[in-house]
Design a protein around this motif. Structure first.
Motif, PDB file in Angstrom:
ATOM      1  N   GLU A  32       0.958  -1.109   0.006  1.00 15.44           N
ATOM      2  CA  GLU A  32       0.007  -0.006  -0.086  1.00 15.44           C
ATOM      3  C   GLU A  32       0.854   1.198   0.061  1.00 15.44           C
ATOM      4  O   GLU A  32       0.689   2.133  -0.696  1.00 15.44           O
ATOM      5  CB  GLU A  32      -1.058   0.079   1.045  1.00 15.44           C
ATOM      6  N   ARG A  35       2.864   1.298  -3.618  1.00 23.25           N
ATOM      7  CA  ARG A  35       2.339   1.629  -4.627  1.00 23.25           C
ATOM      8  C   ARG A  35       2.768   0.677  -5.779  1.00 23.25           C
ATOM      9  O   ARG A  35       3.613   0.595  -6.277  1.00 23.25           O
ATOM     10  CB  ARG A  35       2.282   2.756  -5.206  1.00 23.25           C
ATOM     11  N   THR A  36       1.993  -0.327  -5.757  1.00 24.08           N
ATOM     12  CA  THR A  36       1.816  -1.680  -6.876  1.00 24.08           C
ATOM     13  C   THR A  36       1.957  -0.946  -8.121  1.00 24.08           C
ATOM     14  O   THR A  36       1.194  -0.072  -8.400  1.00 24.08           O
ATOM     15  CB  THR A  36       1.161  -2.640  -6.632  1.00 24.08           C
ATOM     16  N   GLU A  37       2.651  -1.489  -9.330  1.00 28.00           N
ATOM     17  CA  GLU A  37       2.402  -0.987 -10.513  1.00 28.00           C
ATOM     18  C   GLU A  37       1.384  -0.930 -10.998  1.00 28.00           C
ATOM     19  O   GLU A  37       0.551  -1.787 -11.095  1.00 28.00           O
ATOM     20  CB  GLU A  37       3.533  -1.926 -11.424  1.00 28.00           C
ATOM     21  N   ASP A  38       0.766   0.117 -12.018  1.00 29.55           N
ATOM     22  CA  ASP A  38      -0.447   0.028 -12.530  1.00 29.55           C
ATOM     23  C   ASP A  38      -0.410  -0.573 -13.875  1.00 29.55           C
ATOM     24  O   ASP A  38       0.575  -0.423 -14.535  1.00 29.55           O
ATOM     25  CB  ASP A  38      -1.241   1.590 -12.317  1.00 29.55           C
ATOM     26  N   PRO A  39      -1.572  -1.197 -14.230  1.00 29.12           N
ATOM     27  CA  PRO A  39      -1.587  -1.925 -15.577  1.00 29.12           C
ATOM     28  C   PRO A  39      -1.281  -0.981 -16.639  1.00 29.12           C
ATOM     29  O   PRO A  39      -0.757  -1.506 -17.806  1.00 29.12           O
ATOM     30  CB  PRO A  39      -3.241  -2.546 -15.605  1.00 29.12           C
ATOM     31  N   GLN A  40      -1.725   0.205 -16.633  1.00 29.43           N
ATOM     32  CA  GLN A  40      -1.355   1.068 -17.860  1.00 29.43           C
ATOM     33  C   GLN A  40       0.157   1.222 -18.070  1.00 29.43           C
ATOM     34  O   GLN A  40       0.822   1.179 -19.206  1.00 29.43           O
ATOM     35  CB  GLN A  40      -1.932   2.354 -17.664  1.00 29.43           C
ATOM     36  N   GLU A  41       0.929   1.186 -17.013  1.00 30.01           N
ATOM     37  CA  GLU A  41       2.298   1.341 -17.072  1.00 30.01           C
ATOM     38  C   GLU A  41       2.961  -0.171 -17.590  1.00 30.01           C
ATOM     39  O   GLU A  41       3.728  -0.056 -18.373  1.00 30.01           O
ATOM     40  CB  GLU A  41       2.946   1.613 -15.448  1.00 30.01           C
TER      41      GLU A  41
END
Lengths: 201, 363
Positions: A32, A35-41
Protein backbone atom coordinates in the motif's frame (compact mmCIF):
# COMPACT_ATOMS: atom_id res chain seq x y z
CA UNK A 1 3.68 -35.41 28.69
CA UNK A 2 1.30 -36.85 26.17
CA UNK A 3 -1.37 -34.49 27.39
CA UNK A 4 0.83 -31.42 27.02
CA UNK A 5 1.99 -32.15 23.47
CA UNK A 6 -1.32 -31.53 21.67
CA UNK A 7 -1.81 -28.38 23.70
CA UNK A 8 1.60 -27.10 22.64
CA UNK A 9 0.80 -28.04 19.08
CA UNK A 10 -2.45 -26.15 19.27
CA UNK A 11 -0.82 -23.06 20.71
CA UNK A 12 1.90 -23.24 18.09
CA UNK A 13 -0.68 -23.55 15.31
CA UNK A 14 -2.55 -20.54 16.61
CA UNK A 15 0.67 -18.56 16.92
CA UNK A 16 1.71 -19.55 13.41
CA UNK A 17 -1.66 -18.47 12.07
CA UNK A 18 -1.33 -15.14 13.88
CA UNK A 19 2.18 -14.79 12.51
CA UNK A 20 0.95 -15.50 8.98
CA UNK A 21 -1.84 -12.92 9.40
CA UNK A 22 0.68 -10.40 10.62
CA UNK A 23 2.95 -11.10 7.66
CA UNK A 24 0.10 -10.68 5.22
CA UNK A 25 -0.90 -7.49 6.95
CA UNK A 26 2.64 -6.15 6.80
CA UNK A 27 3.01 -7.14 3.17
CA UNK A 28 -0.25 -5.49 2.29
CA UNK A 29 0.51 -2.29 4.11
CA UNK A 30 4.00 -2.25 2.58
CA UNK A 31 2.60 -2.60 -0.92
CA UNK A 32 0.00 0.00 0.00
CA UNK A 33 2.84 2.32 0.93
CA UNK A 34 4.96 1.41 -2.05
CA UNK A 35 2.17 1.54 -4.64
CA UNK A 36 2.15 -1.51 -6.88
CA UNK A 37 2.61 -1.06 -10.61
CA UNK A 38 -0.47 0.06 -12.43
CA UNK A 39 -1.67 -1.86 -15.50
CA UNK A 40 -1.33 1.11 -17.85
CA UNK A 41 2.36 1.34 -17.10
CA UNK A 42 2.81 -2.39 -17.66
CA UNK A 43 1.13 -2.03 -21.04
CA UNK A 44 3.59 0.68 -21.92
CA UNK A 45 6.45 -1.57 -20.82
CA UNK A 46 5.20 -4.22 -23.24
CA UNK A 47 5.25 -1.63 -26.01
CA UNK A 48 8.75 -0.43 -25.15
CA UNK A 49 10.08 -3.99 -25.17
CA UNK A 50 9.33 -4.07 -28.89
CA UNK A 51 11.18 -0.83 -29.64
CA UNK A 52 14.54 -1.58 -31.25
CA UNK A 53 16.32 0.98 -29.12
CA UNK A 54 15.56 -0.98 -25.96
CA UNK A 55 16.29 -4.43 -27.35
CA UNK A 56 18.08 -6.62 -24.81
CA UNK A 57 16.79 -4.81 -21.73
CA UNK A 58 15.25 -7.31 -19.36
CA UNK A 59 14.26 -5.93 -15.98
CA UNK A 60 10.76 -4.56 -15.52
CA UNK A 61 11.96 -2.11 -12.88
CA UNK A 62 14.29 -0.49 -15.36
CA UNK A 63 11.53 -0.07 -17.89
CA UNK A 64 9.31 1.40 -15.18
CA UNK A 65 12.07 3.83 -14.31
CA UNK A 66 12.48 4.63 -18.01
CA UNK A 67 8.77 5.39 -18.31
CA UNK A 68 9.16 8.09 -15.70
CA UNK A 69 11.49 9.88 -18.07
CA UNK A 70 9.22 9.69 -21.13
CA UNK A 71 6.89 12.50 -22.09
CA UNK A 72 3.76 11.54 -24.03
CA UNK A 73 2.63 13.94 -26.76
CA UNK A 74 -0.16 13.90 -29.30
CA UNK A 75 0.00 15.54 -32.71
CA UNK A 76 -2.77 16.03 -35.23
CA UNK A 77 -2.38 15.25 -38.93
CA UNK A 78 0.13 17.45 -40.81
CA UNK A 79 1.38 19.05 -37.61
CA UNK A 80 5.13 19.74 -37.64
CA UNK A 81 6.90 17.82 -34.88
CA UNK A 82 10.20 19.60 -35.40
CA UNK A 83 11.62 21.59 -38.28
CA UNK A 84 15.06 21.54 -39.81
CA UNK A 85 17.48 23.84 -38.01
CA UNK A 86 15.73 23.66 -34.64
CA UNK A 87 18.00 22.97 -31.68
CA UNK A 88 17.79 19.22 -31.06
CA UNK A 89 17.40 17.95 -27.53
CA UNK A 90 15.11 14.96 -27.61
CA UNK A 91 14.65 11.56 -29.17
CA UNK A 92 11.16 10.57 -30.35
CA UNK A 93 9.53 7.14 -30.21
CA UNK A 94 6.39 6.60 -32.27
CA UNK A 95 3.62 4.84 -30.38
CA UNK A 96 0.83 5.31 -32.86
CA UNK A 97 0.42 6.76 -36.36
CA UNK A 98 2.88 7.67 -39.07
CA UNK A 99 5.61 10.27 -39.09
CA UNK A 100 7.40 11.51 -42.23
CA UNK A 101 11.03 12.64 -42.08
CA UNK A 102 12.03 14.97 -44.88
CA UNK A 103 15.34 16.71 -45.57
CA UNK A 104 14.96 20.32 -46.64
CA UNK A 105 16.54 19.87 -50.05
CA UNK A 106 13.92 17.43 -51.24
CA UNK A 107 16.25 15.30 -53.31
CA UNK A 108 19.04 14.99 -50.73
CA UNK A 109 17.35 11.91 -49.39
CA UNK A 110 14.03 10.34 -49.95
CA UNK A 111 11.20 10.83 -47.52
CA UNK A 112 11.50 8.36 -44.69
CA UNK A 113 8.31 6.96 -43.20
CA UNK A 114 8.27 5.96 -39.56
CA UNK A 115 5.68 3.76 -37.93
CA UNK A 116 4.74 2.20 -34.61
CA UNK A 117 7.79 1.29 -32.54
CA UNK A 118 10.25 3.29 -34.68
CA UNK A 119 12.32 6.06 -33.21
CA UNK A 120 13.79 9.19 -34.78
CA UNK A 121 15.80 12.28 -33.88
CA UNK A 122 18.29 9.93 -32.22
CA UNK A 123 21.25 12.19 -33.03
CA UNK A 124 19.90 14.55 -30.36
CA UNK A 125 20.96 12.23 -27.54
CA UNK A 126 24.49 11.92 -28.94
CA UNK A 127 25.39 15.53 -29.60
CA UNK A 128 24.09 19.07 -29.34
CA UNK A 129 23.31 20.06 -32.88
CA UNK A 130 20.50 21.27 -35.09
CA UNK A 131 17.80 19.07 -36.56
CA UNK A 132 18.89 17.87 -39.98
CA UNK A 133 15.40 17.08 -41.21
CA UNK A 134 11.80 18.04 -40.75
CA UNK A 135 9.42 15.65 -38.99
CA UNK A 136 5.76 15.92 -39.84
CA UNK A 137 2.79 13.90 -38.65
CA UNK A 138 1.26 11.93 -41.51
CA UNK A 139 -1.75 11.00 -39.43
CA UNK A 140 -2.85 11.56 -35.88
CA UNK A 141 0.28 10.60 -33.95
CA UNK A 142 1.16 9.67 -30.39
CA UNK A 143 4.84 9.84 -29.55
CA UNK A 144 7.12 9.65 -26.54
CA UNK A 145 9.95 12.11 -26.04
CA UNK A 146 13.18 11.16 -24.34
CA UNK A 147 15.36 14.20 -23.64
CA UNK A 148 19.14 14.07 -23.84
CA UNK A 149 19.45 15.04 -20.19
CA UNK A 150 17.07 12.29 -19.07
CA UNK A 151 18.75 9.79 -21.37
CA UNK A 152 22.04 10.56 -19.64
CA UNK A 153 20.41 10.25 -16.24
CA UNK A 154 18.99 6.86 -17.13
CA UNK A 155 22.33 5.62 -18.48
CA UNK A 156 24.05 6.76 -15.30
CA UNK A 157 21.46 5.13 -13.10
CA UNK A 158 21.54 1.77 -14.90
CA UNK A 159 24.98 1.52 -16.54
CA UNK A 160 24.42 -2.06 -17.77
CA UNK A 161 21.21 -1.28 -19.59
CA UNK A 162 22.59 2.08 -20.61
CA UNK A 163 25.42 0.30 -22.37
CA UNK A 164 22.90 -1.94 -24.11
CA UNK A 165 20.88 1.06 -25.28
CA UNK A 166 24.00 2.82 -26.49
CA UNK A 167 24.99 -0.32 -28.44
CA UNK A 168 21.53 -0.42 -30.03
CA UNK A 169 21.84 3.24 -30.91
CA UNK A 170 25.31 2.60 -32.28
CA UNK A 171 23.99 -0.21 -34.47
CA UNK A 172 21.29 2.05 -35.87
CA UNK A 173 23.77 4.85 -36.59
CA UNK A 174 26.28 2.43 -38.18
CA UNK A 175 23.55 1.00 -40.41
CA UNK A 176 22.57 4.49 -41.52
CA UNK A 177 26.21 5.37 -42.16
CA UNK A 178 26.76 2.24 -44.22
CA UNK A 179 23.64 3.00 -46.24
CA UNK A 180 24.83 6.55 -46.88
CA UNK A 181 28.27 5.33 -47.91
CA UNK A 182 26.81 2.86 -50.40
CA UNK A 183 24.53 5.55 -51.76
CA UNK A 184 27.44 7.94 -52.12
CA UNK A 185 29.67 5.47 -53.90
CA UNK A 186 26.77 4.59 -56.19
CA UNK A 187 26.17 8.27 -56.92
CA UNK A 188 29.86 8.98 -57.51
CA UNK A 189 30.21 6.00 -59.85
CA UNK A 190 27.10 7.25 -61.65
CA UNK A 191 28.62 10.70 -62.07
CA UNK A 192 31.86 9.06 -63.26
CA UNK A 193 29.93 7.12 -65.86
CA UNK A 194 28.06 10.19 -67.03
CA UNK A 195 31.29 12.19 -67.07
CA UNK A 196 33.44 9.70 -69.07
CA UNK A 197 31.45 9.77 -72.27
CA UNK A 198 31.35 13.53 -72.11
CA UNK A 199 35.16 13.62 -71.85
CA UNK A 200 35.71 11.14 -74.65
CA UNK A 201 33.61 13.09 -77.09
CA UNK B 1 8.82 34.59 -45.72
CA UNK B 2 7.38 31.25 -44.75
CA UNK B 3 10.27 30.63 -42.35
CA UNK B 4 9.93 33.58 -40.07
CA UNK B 5 11.85 33.51 -36.82
CA UNK B 6 8.89 34.92 -34.98
CA UNK B 7 5.93 32.90 -33.75
CA UNK B 8 2.81 33.02 -35.85
CA UNK B 9 -0.09 35.10 -34.46
CA UNK B 10 -1.98 31.98 -33.48
CA UNK B 11 0.87 30.75 -31.30
CA UNK B 12 1.15 34.15 -29.64
CA UNK B 13 -2.52 33.93 -28.76
CA UNK B 14 -2.05 30.46 -27.31
CA UNK B 15 0.92 31.70 -25.29
CA UNK B 16 -1.13 34.50 -23.82
CA UNK B 17 -3.86 32.01 -23.13
CA UNK B 18 -1.43 29.88 -21.14
CA UNK B 19 -0.12 32.91 -19.26
CA UNK B 20 -3.55 33.81 -17.91
CA UNK B 21 -3.66 31.13 -15.19
CA UNK B 22 -0.17 32.14 -14.09
CA UNK B 23 -1.34 35.72 -13.82
CA UNK B 24 -4.45 34.74 -11.86
CA UNK B 25 -2.46 32.63 -9.44
CA UNK B 26 0.09 35.40 -8.98
CA UNK B 27 -2.59 37.99 -8.25
CA UNK B 28 -4.31 35.64 -5.83
CA UNK B 29 -1.07 35.16 -3.93
CA UNK B 30 -0.44 38.87 -3.86
CA UNK B 31 -3.86 39.84 -2.58
CA UNK B 32 -4.25 37.14 0.00
CA UNK B 33 -1.94 37.80 2.92
CA UNK B 34 -3.92 35.12 4.71
CA UNK B 35 -2.08 32.60 2.55
CA UNK B 36 1.30 34.10 3.42
CA UNK B 37 2.49 31.15 5.48
CA UNK B 38 0.98 28.59 3.14
CA UNK B 39 2.80 30.05 0.16
CA UNK B 40 5.92 30.36 2.26
CA UNK B 41 5.72 26.71 3.28
CA UNK B 42 5.15 25.62 -0.32
CA UNK B 43 8.16 27.57 -1.52
CA UNK B 44 10.37 26.40 1.34
CA UNK B 45 9.32 22.79 0.78
CA UNK B 46 10.02 23.18 -2.92
CA UNK B 47 13.51 24.50 -2.23
CA UNK B 48 14.08 21.95 0.53
CA UNK B 49 13.23 19.12 -1.86
CA UNK B 50 16.30 20.03 -3.91
CA UNK B 51 18.50 19.08 -0.96
CA UNK B 52 16.88 15.66 -0.62
CA UNK B 53 16.84 14.69 -4.27
CA UNK B 54 20.53 13.72 -4.55
CA UNK B 55 20.42 11.13 -1.73
CA UNK B 56 17.14 9.73 -3.08
CA UNK B 57 18.64 9.38 -6.53
CA UNK B 58 21.72 7.77 -5.03
CA UNK B 59 19.57 5.09 -3.38
CA UNK B 60 17.64 4.66 -6.60
CA UNK B 61 20.92 3.96 -8.33
CA UNK B 62 21.50 1.23 -5.74
CA UNK B 63 18.34 -0.49 -6.97
CA UNK B 64 15.54 0.81 -4.76
CA UNK B 65 12.38 2.22 -6.30
CA UNK B 66 11.87 5.96 -6.06
CA UNK B 67 9.16 5.50 -3.47
CA UNK B 68 11.20 3.28 -1.17
CA UNK B 69 14.32 5.40 -1.44
CA UNK B 70 12.32 8.51 -0.60
CA UNK B 71 10.88 6.78 2.46
CA UNK B 72 14.34 5.65 3.54
CA UNK B 73 15.81 9.14 3.12
CA UNK B 74 12.99 10.74 5.09
CA UNK B 75 13.26 8.18 7.88
CA UNK B 76 16.99 8.86 8.07
CA UNK B 77 16.33 12.60 8.07
CA UNK B 78 13.79 12.17 10.85
CA UNK B 79 16.25 10.13 12.92
CA UNK B 80 18.94 12.71 12.29
CA UNK B 81 16.71 15.56 13.47
CA UNK B 82 15.64 13.55 16.51
CA UNK B 83 19.29 12.79 17.21
CA UNK B 84 20.33 16.41 16.90
CA UNK B 85 17.43 17.61 19.01
CA UNK B 86 18.05 14.86 21.55
CA UNK B 87 21.74 15.58 21.75
CA UNK B 88 21.59 19.32 21.64
CA UNK B 89 18.09 20.19 22.74
CA UNK B 90 18.75 20.59 26.46
CA UNK B 91 21.62 22.88 25.52
CA UNK B 92 19.81 24.80 22.80
CA UNK B 93 16.58 24.99 24.72
CA UNK B 94 18.21 26.23 27.91
CA UNK B 95 20.28 28.71 25.98
CA UNK B 96 17.35 29.96 23.92
CA UNK B 97 15.14 30.45 26.97
CA UNK B 98 17.94 32.15 28.88
CA UNK B 99 18.74 34.37 25.94
CA UNK B 100 15.14 35.44 25.60
CA UNK B 101 15.04 36.09 29.32
CA UNK B 102 18.22 38.18 29.24
CA UNK B 103 17.03 40.25 26.30
CA UNK B 104 13.70 40.81 28.02
CA UNK B 105 15.17 41.85 31.37
CA UNK B 106 17.64 44.33 29.95
CA UNK B 107 17.47 47.52 31.97
CA UNK B 108 17.80 49.56 28.84
CA UNK B 109 15.03 52.05 29.63
CA UNK B 110 16.59 53.31 32.84
CA UNK B 111 19.94 53.68 31.18
CA UNK B 112 18.46 55.65 28.33
CA UNK B 113 16.43 57.79 30.70
CA UNK B 114 19.55 58.70 32.66
CA UNK B 115 21.59 59.38 29.56
CA UNK B 116 19.06 61.49 27.72
CA UNK B 117 18.13 63.39 30.85
CA UNK B 118 21.73 64.48 31.16
CA UNK B 119 21.83 65.24 27.50
CA UNK B 120 18.77 67.47 27.70
CA UNK B 121 20.17 69.27 30.72
CA UNK B 122 23.37 70.07 28.93
CA UNK B 123 21.76 70.95 25.67
CA UNK B 124 18.91 73.11 26.95
CA UNK B 125 17.75 74.11 23.53
CA UNK B 126 16.95 70.49 22.66
CA UNK B 127 13.52 71.00 24.19
CA UNK B 128 12.73 73.95 21.92
CA UNK B 129 14.08 72.04 18.93
CA UNK B 130 11.86 69.13 19.86
CA UNK B 131 8.80 71.39 20.08
CA UNK B 132 9.64 73.01 16.77
CA UNK B 133 10.10 69.69 14.99
CA UNK B 134 6.91 68.33 16.51
CA UNK B 135 4.92 71.34 15.32
CA UNK B 136 6.31 70.83 11.84
CA UNK B 137 5.43 67.17 12.00
CA UNK B 138 8.97 65.87 11.58
CA UNK B 139 9.01 63.53 14.54
CA UNK B 140 6.40 61.30 16.10
CA UNK B 141 4.81 61.87 19.49
CA UNK B 142 6.66 61.31 22.71
CA UNK B 143 9.91 62.40 24.26
CA UNK B 144 13.29 61.34 23.02
CA UNK B 145 13.66 58.45 25.46
CA UNK B 146 10.15 57.22 24.73
CA UNK B 147 10.96 57.06 21.06
CA UNK B 148 14.22 55.28 21.69
CA UNK B 149 12.67 52.71 23.98
CA UNK B 150 9.82 52.22 21.52
CA UNK B 151 12.32 51.58 18.75
CA UNK B 152 14.19 49.24 21.06
CA UNK B 153 11.01 47.36 21.95
CA UNK B 154 10.20 47.04 18.28
CA UNK B 155 13.67 45.67 17.52
CA UNK B 156 13.43 43.25 20.42
CA UNK B 157 10.02 42.11 19.22
CA UNK B 158 11.42 41.50 15.77
CA UNK B 159 14.36 39.48 17.02
CA UNK B 160 12.45 37.47 19.59
CA UNK B 161 9.59 37.03 17.15
CA UNK B 162 11.99 35.64 14.60
CA UNK B 163 13.82 33.41 17.02
CA UNK B 164 11.18 32.19 19.37
CA UNK B 165 7.85 32.01 17.65
CA UNK B 166 7.94 28.36 18.52
CA UNK B 167 4.42 27.55 17.41
CA UNK B 168 5.05 28.83 13.91
CA UNK B 169 8.44 27.19 13.74
CA UNK B 170 6.92 23.89 14.80
CA UNK B 171 4.24 24.29 12.16
CA UNK B 172 6.85 24.93 9.50
CA UNK B 173 8.93 22.00 10.69
CA UNK B 174 6.01 19.61 10.40
CA UNK B 175 4.43 20.86 7.20
CA UNK B 176 7.57 21.49 5.14
CA UNK B 177 8.88 17.90 5.35
CA UNK B 178 5.37 16.64 4.67
CA UNK B 179 5.08 18.63 1.45
CA UNK B 180 8.70 17.98 0.56
CA UNK B 181 8.15 14.22 0.81
CA UNK B 182 5.60 14.28 -1.98
CA UNK B 183 7.56 16.80 -4.00
CA UNK B 184 10.55 14.47 -3.91
CA UNK B 185 8.70 11.20 -4.42
CA UNK B 186 6.44 12.38 -7.24
CA UNK B 187 8.87 14.86 -8.70
CA UNK B 188 8.76 13.39 -12.19
CA UNK B 189 4.98 13.11 -12.20
CA UNK B 190 4.57 16.70 -11.02
CA UNK B 191 7.06 17.86 -13.62
CA UNK B 192 5.14 15.99 -16.33
CA UNK B 193 1.80 17.31 -15.12
CA UNK B 194 2.84 20.94 -15.42
CA UNK B 195 4.72 20.47 -18.68
CA UNK B 196 1.85 18.60 -20.30
CA UNK B 197 -0.02 21.92 -20.47
CA UNK B 198 2.62 23.35 -22.82
CA UNK B 199 1.55 23.32 -26.49
CA UNK B 200 3.43 21.04 -28.87
CA UNK B 201 5.28 23.84 -30.65
CA UNK B 202 6.94 25.04 -27.49
CA UNK B 203 7.39 21.72 -25.75
CA UNK B 204 11.05 20.98 -26.43
CA UNK B 205 11.95 24.59 -25.73
CA UNK B 206 9.95 24.68 -22.50
CA UNK B 207 11.53 21.49 -21.23
CA UNK B 208 15.03 22.76 -21.93
CA UNK B 209 14.32 25.96 -20.05
CA UNK B 210 12.90 23.90 -17.20
CA UNK B 211 16.03 21.74 -17.04
CA UNK B 212 18.27 24.81 -16.92
CA UNK B 213 16.25 26.48 -14.15
CA UNK B 214 16.00 23.20 -12.23
CA UNK B 215 19.76 22.72 -12.35
CA UNK B 216 20.40 26.29 -11.24
CA UNK B 217 18.08 26.09 -8.24
CA UNK B 218 19.59 22.74 -7.27
CA UNK B 219 23.13 24.10 -7.36
CA UNK B 220 22.10 27.19 -5.44
CA UNK B 221 20.32 25.25 -2.70
CA UNK B 222 23.15 22.78 -2.19
CA UNK B 223 25.65 25.64 -2.03
CA UNK B 224 23.48 27.50 0.45
CA UNK B 225 23.12 24.48 2.75
CA UNK B 226 26.86 23.84 2.68
CA UNK B 227 27.58 27.48 3.48
CA UNK B 228 25.05 27.70 6.31
CA UNK B 229 26.46 24.53 7.89
CA UNK B 230 30.03 25.79 7.60
CA UNK B 231 29.22 29.21 9.08
CA UNK B 232 27.09 27.82 11.89
CA UNK B 233 29.81 25.40 13.01
CA UNK B 234 32.67 27.91 12.66
CA UNK B 235 30.89 30.75 14.45
CA UNK B 236 29.68 28.47 17.24
CA UNK B 237 33.26 27.29 17.77
CA UNK B 238 34.64 30.82 17.55
CA UNK B 239 32.09 32.28 19.95
CA UNK B 240 32.60 29.36 22.33
CA UNK B 241 36.35 30.06 22.37
CA UNK B 242 35.57 33.69 23.25
CA UNK B 243 33.32 32.27 25.98
CA UNK B 244 30.32 34.14 24.66
CA UNK B 245 27.23 32.79 26.42
CA UNK B 246 24.76 30.76 24.30
CA UNK B 247 27.47 30.15 21.71
CA UNK B 248 25.70 27.17 20.11
CA UNK B 249 22.32 28.88 19.71
CA UNK B 250 23.86 32.06 18.38
CA UNK B 251 26.10 30.06 16.03
CA UNK B 252 23.06 28.30 14.56
CA UNK B 253 21.28 31.65 14.23
CA UNK B 254 24.30 33.18 12.46
CA UNK B 255 24.39 30.26 10.03
CA UNK B 256 20.68 30.55 9.28
CA UNK B 257 20.78 34.33 8.96
CA UNK B 258 23.57 33.97 6.43
CA UNK B 259 21.02 32.59 3.93
CA UNK B 260 20.15 36.21 3.12
CA UNK B 261 23.14 37.68 1.29
CA UNK B 262 24.85 40.87 2.54
CA UNK B 263 22.20 41.68 5.16
CA UNK B 264 22.21 38.26 6.80
CA UNK B 265 25.71 38.35 8.29
CA UNK B 266 25.02 41.74 9.90
CA UNK B 267 21.66 40.64 11.32
CA UNK B 268 23.21 37.38 12.46
CA UNK B 269 25.89 39.23 14.40
CA UNK B 270 23.46 41.41 16.36
CA UNK B 271 22.38 38.88 19.05
CA UNK B 272 26.00 37.86 19.58
CA UNK B 273 27.02 41.50 20.11
CA UNK B 274 24.11 42.26 22.45
CA UNK B 275 24.70 39.16 24.55
CA UNK B 276 28.41 39.76 24.77
CA UNK B 277 27.91 43.38 25.77
CA UNK B 278 25.36 42.55 28.43
CA UNK B 279 27.59 39.82 29.79
CA UNK B 280 30.92 41.63 29.90
CA UNK B 281 30.00 45.32 29.52
CA UNK B 282 33.31 45.86 27.78
CA UNK B 283 33.76 47.17 24.27
CA UNK B 284 36.92 45.12 23.75
CA UNK B 285 34.97 41.88 24.19
CA UNK B 286 32.35 43.09 21.71
CA UNK B 287 35.10 43.96 19.27
CA UNK B 288 36.48 40.44 19.65
CA UNK B 289 33.07 39.05 18.64
CA UNK B 290 33.01 41.37 15.63
CA UNK B 291 36.46 40.13 14.64
CA UNK B 292 35.45 36.47 14.99
CA UNK B 293 32.38 36.99 12.83
CA UNK B 294 34.44 38.88 10.28
CA UNK B 295 37.00 36.07 10.18
CA UNK B 296 34.24 33.51 9.64
CA UNK B 297 32.87 35.61 6.78
CA UNK B 298 36.36 35.93 5.34
CA UNK B 299 36.96 32.17 5.44
CA UNK B 300 33.54 31.64 3.91
CA UNK B 301 34.30 34.00 1.05
CA UNK B 302 37.75 32.53 0.55
CA UNK B 303 37.08 28.79 0.74
CA UNK B 304 33.38 27.90 0.77
CA UNK B 305 31.76 30.34 -1.64
CA UNK B 306 34.07 29.57 -4.59
CA UNK B 307 33.34 25.85 -4.22
CA UNK B 308 29.66 26.05 -3.32
CA UNK B 309 28.64 28.67 -5.89
CA UNK B 310 31.24 27.94 -8.57
CA UNK B 311 28.82 28.32 -11.42
CA UNK B 312 25.44 29.33 -10.14
CA UNK B 313 23.30 32.45 -9.87
CA UNK B 314 25.36 34.98 -11.75
CA UNK B 315 23.38 37.96 -10.51
CA UNK B 316 24.96 41.38 -10.20
CA UNK B 317 25.46 42.43 -6.54
CA UNK B 318 23.34 45.51 -7.14
CA UNK B 319 20.47 43.38 -8.39
CA UNK B 320 20.91 41.05 -5.42
CA UNK B 321 20.60 43.85 -2.89
CA UNK B 322 17.61 45.40 -4.68
CA UNK B 323 15.88 42.02 -4.81
CA UNK B 324 16.49 41.46 -1.11
CA UNK B 325 15.03 44.85 -0.21
CA UNK B 326 12.05 44.34 -2.51
CA UNK B 327 11.51 40.83 -1.09
CA UNK B 328 11.67 42.20 2.44
CA UNK B 329 9.11 44.89 1.60
CA UNK B 330 6.77 42.48 -0.14
CA UNK B 331 6.90 39.45 2.11
CA UNK B 332 9.14 40.04 5.11
CA UNK B 333 11.80 37.54 6.07
CA UNK B 334 10.40 34.92 3.71
CA UNK B 335 10.65 37.38 0.85
CA UNK B 336 14.28 38.05 1.69
CA UNK B 337 15.10 34.34 1.70
CA UNK B 338 13.11 33.44 -1.39
CA UNK B 339 13.86 36.59 -3.39
CA UNK B 340 17.22 35.47 -4.72
CA UNK B 341 16.25 32.03 -6.09
CA UNK B 342 13.06 33.47 -7.59
CA UNK B 343 14.88 36.38 -9.23
CA UNK B 344 17.66 34.14 -10.53
CA UNK B 345 15.11 31.69 -11.95
CA UNK B 346 13.33 34.52 -13.74
CA UNK B 347 16.68 35.70 -15.05
CA UNK B 348 17.53 32.25 -16.44
CA UNK B 349 14.03 31.86 -17.90
CA UNK B 350 14.32 35.22 -19.64
CA UNK B 351 17.77 34.46 -21.04
CA UNK B 352 16.86 30.97 -22.28
CA UNK B 353 13.57 32.17 -23.70
CA UNK B 354 15.19 34.91 -25.75
CA UNK B 355 17.79 32.41 -26.98
CA UNK B 356 15.02 29.99 -27.92
CA UNK B 357 12.99 32.62 -29.77
CA UNK B 358 16.02 33.26 -31.95
CA UNK B 359 16.77 29.59 -32.60
CA UNK B 360 13.48 27.73 -32.91
CA UNK B 361 11.19 28.17 -35.88
CA UNK B 362 7.88 27.49 -34.08
CA UNK B 363 6.16 26.01 -37.10
Amino acid sequence: MDKIKPAVKKVRAVLQARWRDLKVFLDESWSEITRTEDPQELQLVDFLRNVKLFEGLKKNTEFLSLIKFLHRRQYSKDEVIFSEGDPASALYIVEQGQVALQGDAADSFKEKLLEEGDFFGELAVCLEHKRTAEARARSAVTIYLLFRKNFQRFVQRYPQSGLQILLNLNRQLATDLRKTELEMSRLSSQTDQTKEPADSV
Amino acid sequence: MSKSNYPAPRTIVTTVYYLIPLFVVGTAFYFMPALYHLVGMLFMAFLFSYLLRPPVEFLQKKGLTRNRSTIVVFVLLFLLIIGILGGFSPLIWRQAVNLQHTLGELQIEETIEDGSGQLEETLGFMGYLNELEKSLGFIPEGTFQEQISRAYDWGLQQITGLLFNLYLIAQYMVVIPFIAFFLVRDQQEIEKFFLSAVPNVFFEMAYNIYIKVDGKIGEYMRGLALEALFIAILSAVGLYLLSVPYAVTIGIFVGLANIVPYIGPVVGAVPALIVQFVETESLAAVLAVVIVIAIVQFLDNLFVKPVAFSHSMSLHPLIVILVIIAGGQLAGVLGMILGIPVAASLWVIGREFSWAVNHYRFK
